[in-house]
Design a protein around this motif. Structure first.
Motif, PDB file in Angstrom:
ATOM      1  N   ILE A  73     -18.859  37.578   1.853  1.00  0.00           N
ATOM      2  CA  ILE A  73     -17.640  36.787   1.697  1.00  0.00           C
ATOM      3  C   ILE A  73     -17.413  36.447   0.228  1.00  0.00           C
ATOM      4  N   GLY A  74     -16.178  36.643  -0.249  1.00  0.00           N
ATOM      5  CA  GLY A  74     -15.759  36.166  -1.559  1.00  0.00           C
ATOM      6  C   GLY A  74     -14.814  34.998  -1.368  1.00  0.00           C
ATOM      7  N   GLY A 117     -11.627  33.619 -11.331  1.00  0.00           N
ATOM      8  CA  GLY A 117     -12.055  33.287  -9.977  1.00  0.00           C
ATOM      9  C   GLY A 117     -11.999  34.481  -9.049  1.00  0.00           C
ATOM     10  N   ILE A 118     -10.963  35.309  -9.200  1.00  0.00           N
ATOM     11  CA  ILE A 118     -10.845  36.521  -8.384  1.00  0.00           C
ATOM     12  C   ILE A 118     -11.958  37.500  -8.730  1.00  0.00           C
ATOM     13  N   ALA A 119     -12.220  37.674 -10.033  1.00  0.00           N
ATOM     14  CA  ALA A 119     -13.290  38.584 -10.463  1.00  0.00           C
ATOM     15  C   ALA A 119     -14.631  38.133  -9.888  1.00  0.00           C
ATOM     16  N   LEU A 147     -19.417  40.894  -5.725  1.00  0.00           N
ATOM     17  CA  LEU A 147     -20.419  41.370  -4.769  1.00  0.00           C
ATOM     18  C   LEU A 147     -19.843  42.372  -3.768  1.00  0.00           C
ATOM     19  N   ASN A 148     -18.658  42.908  -4.072  1.00  0.00           N
ATOM     20  CA  ASN A 148     -17.990  43.860  -3.173  1.00  0.00           C
ATOM     21  C   ASN A 148     -17.855  43.301  -1.762  1.00  0.00           C
ATOM     22  N   PRO A 149     -17.169  42.169  -1.609  1.00  0.00           N
ATOM     23  CA  PRO A 149     -17.092  41.526  -0.301  1.00  0.00           C
ATOM     24  C   PRO A 149     -16.241  42.295   0.696  1.00  0.00           C
ATOM     25  N   GLU A 202      -7.070  48.249  -1.942  1.00  0.00           N
ATOM     26  CA  GLU A 202      -7.975  49.153  -2.652  1.00  0.00           C
ATOM     27  C   GLU A 202      -9.361  49.187  -2.020  1.00  0.00           C
ATOM     28  N   TYR A 203      -9.856  48.024  -1.621  1.00  0.00           N
ATOM     29  CA  TYR A 203     -11.221  47.929  -1.082  1.00  0.00           C
ATOM     30  C   TYR A 203     -11.260  47.669   0.429  1.00  0.00           C
ATOM     31  N   ASN A 204     -10.097  47.722   1.078  1.00  0.00           N
ATOM     32  CA  ASN A 204     -10.001  47.505   2.518  1.00  0.00           C
ATOM     33  C   ASN A 204     -10.637  46.175   2.928  1.00  0.00           C
ATOM     34  N   ILE A 205     -10.316  45.129   2.196  1.00  0.00           N
ATOM     35  CA  ILE A 205     -10.873  43.801   2.440  1.00  0.00           C
ATOM     36  C   ILE A 205     -10.049  43.080   3.509  1.00  0.00           C
TER      37      ILE A 205
END
Length: 272
Positions: free
Chosen positions: A80-81, A147-149, A154-156, A186-189
């Motif tokens: 989780i991010g 904060g976003i970075a 951790l590639n959440p 982009e990362y399918n979050i």
């Protein structure tokens, strides 16, 4: 994805969540909206485990988070991010050190690998040149991007944002919305945002849950909202004359695109 199954939460004799069920979809920006006291903040806190539910289930990719012990929950939390409303940066740390913090807590690999990952994330949010600066030396919008970075370092699989545009000017708010949307795709979050910002609702709302007095009043997309017949939702979203006129303009644009029939049929949203 994250699935809520009939979750309930009370404080004393006051019931805040009254049996809410919803699905937060992966690869989409999922919004929780509603007026103050509607239960949206408590709902987000329950989803991330900051509060326990009284009953019901919260499933992370079909795993019952509510039934897990602390060790099992820790595994989920590492995926989780979190982007906090006030950015929540450490004033005594540089931008680079703030982004590094989750890697030092949970990450593996060498120091060089961690620094490379931090550099990648700062470059992705266009802050590579600010790595050595302290929070006091950068603007509010830059703090949000830090904060976003930190949230993605951790590639959440799951990203939670609490009022990401709070305190920002309209132009910067749009940039933050765009960045969060791009990262989600982009990362399918599975991204979940708690927001009052109507620009975020109309521009980024792939999937929206509207809360009213502890209940899910309406569910749909930003396109569905334009043709919604739910009076409570319309009174909340299109409260001013300007926004009502903007709604009519958006409807006309959709009529021209020939997409209005489907959206009109979907305008009722998914009722509780």
């Amino acid at each position: 994805m994250i699935e809520l199954q009939d979750i309930r939460k009370s404080f004393g004799d006051k019931e805040i969540l009254k049996g809410v069920s919803a699905v937060m979809e992966s690869g989409k920006v999922n919004l929780i909206i509603g007026s103050s006291g509607s239960g949206k903040t408590v709902m987000m806190k329950c989803i991330v485990g900051l509060m326990g539910v009284d009953s019901g289930k919260i499933l992370y990719d079909n795993q019952d988070f509510t039934a897990m012990d602390e060790k099992e929950k820790k595994v989920i939390r590492q995926q989780i991010g979190m982007l906090f409303q006030g950015s929540a940066l450490f004033d005594s740390m540089t931008v680079e050190q703030n982004v590094m913090f989750p890697l030092e807590m949970f990450g593996t690999g060498t120091l060089k690998e961690k620094k490379n990952r931090v550099a990648e994330c700062l470059e992705r949010v266009q802050l590579k040149d600010a790595a050595k600066k302290f929070p006091a030396e950068i603007s509010g919008g830059m703090k949000k991007r830090v904060g976003i970075a930190r949230a993605i370092v951790l590639n959440p699989k799951y990203l939670f944002c609490d009022e990401p545009n709070s305190g920002l000017d309209p132009q910067t708010s749009l940039l933050i919305d765009k960045l969060i949307t791009e990262l989600t795709k982009e990362y399918n979050i599975t991204t979940v945002i708690n927001t009052h910002d109507m620009n975020t609702v109309m521009e980024s709302g792939d999937h929206i849950v509207y809360m009213y007095q502890g209940l899910k009043q309406w569910e749909g997309s930003n396109k569905d909202i334009v043709f919604s017949k739910d009076q409570r939702l319309n009174d909340f979203i299109f409260a001013s004359e300007f926004l009502r006129e903007a709604k009519e303009i958006r409807q006309l644009e959709m009529f021209k695109d020939g997409n209005w029939r489907n959206q009109l049929n979907k305008g009722e949203g998914k009722q509780p």
